[in-house]
Design an enzyme around this catalytic site. Sequence first.
Site, short mmCIF file in Angstrom:
data_model
loop_
_atom_site.label_atom_id
_atom_site.label_comp_id
_atom_site.label_asym_id
_atom_site.label_seq_id
_atom_site.Cartn_x
_atom_site.Cartn_y
_atom_site.Cartn_z
N PRO A 9 0.80 -1.22 0.00
CG PRO A 9 -0.11 -1.07 2.14
CD PRO A 9 0.59 -2.01 1.22
CG ASN A 10 -0.23 4.40 1.20
OD1 ASN A 10 -1.20 4.89 0.63
ND2 ASN A 10 -0.28 3.98 2.45
NE ARG A 17 2.53 7.58 2.38
CZ ARG A 17 3.26 6.59 2.87
NH1 ARG A 17 4.04 5.89 2.08
NH2 ARG A 17 3.20 6.30 4.15
CE1 TYR A 22 8.65 5.28 2.69
CE2 TYR A 22 7.23 7.21 2.85
CZ TYR A 22 7.62 5.97 3.31
OH TYR A 22 6.99 5.42 4.40
CG ASN A 73 8.35 -1.76 0.39
OD1 ASN A 73 7.70 -1.77 1.43
ND2 ASN A 73 9.06 -0.71 0.00
CB ALA A 76 1.10 0.27 6.29
CG HIS A 79 4.69 -1.88 10.43
ND1 HIS A 79 6.03 -2.19 10.64
CD2 HIS A 79 4.67 -0.98 9.42
CE1 HIS A 79 6.77 -1.47 9.80
NE2 HIS A 79 5.97 -0.74 9.05
CG ASP A 86 -0.89 -16.84 8.65
OD1 ASP A 86 0.11 -16.86 9.40
OD2 ASP A 86 -2.06 -16.78 9.08
CD GLU A 99 10.56 -7.14 6.19
OE1 GLU A 99 9.80 -6.35 6.77
OE2 GLU A 99 11.22 -8.03 6.80
CG HIS A 101 10.85 -2.07 4.85
ND1 HIS A 101 9.49 -1.98 4.74
CD2 HIS A 101 11.12 -3.25 5.46
CE1 HIS A 101 8.95 -3.06 5.27
NE2 HIS A 101 9.92 -3.85 5.71
CB ILE A 102 12.13 2.98 0.25
CG1 ILE A 102 11.75 2.16 -1.00
CG2 ILE A 102 12.83 4.28 -0.14
CD1 ILE A 102 10.66 2.77 -1.85
CB SER A 103 12.18 4.85 5.05
OG SER A 103 11.20 4.03 5.68
NE ARG A 108 9.41 6.49 8.52
CZ ARG A 108 8.51 6.24 7.61
NH1 ARG A 108 8.70 5.28 6.71
NH2 ARG A 108 7.39 6.93 7.55
NE ARG A 112 6.27 4.58 9.70
CZ ARG A 112 5.27 4.46 8.83
NH1 ARG A 112 5.14 3.36 8.13
NH2 ARG A 112 4.44 5.46 8.63
#
Length: 145
Positions: A9-10, A17, A22, A73, A76, A79, A86, A99, A101-103, A108, A112
Amino acid sequence: MKVLVLNGPNLNRLGKRQPEIYGSTTLEDVEMFVAKRAEELGLDVECRQSNYEGQLVEWVHEAADQKWAVIINPGAYTHTSVALRDALVELQDNNGFVEVHISNVHAREEFRKHSYVSDIARGTIAGLGIQGYLLALEYFASQAS
């Protein structure tokens, strides 16, 4: 080896954003960089993005059935989603997943810092910007050799 790159998402809002977190690179840019590097590494890659948890779960099921490696990625959902976790467990029997993550999620907000998927991932790359996707590709290329 086929690698499915999933963005949660996002991530379709990259470049718009929170650019201070990011960056200004768009998801289209990320997908272009990933496709170029995958070709150089001799990997077959497909990129997908969804804001919907169930869609990501369905794509992970597809990857498990097809025995594809996955770079994800989860955004959200990292978390919050036991359902995604699963589904991802099933990938452990195949090529697994990385996995990304950009940030740096650990630098943070407190919420997170918990990931439902990190402990079942082959590895986690966080805080290196879009370079994390390329590093994950290099990992899978090394496993295919």
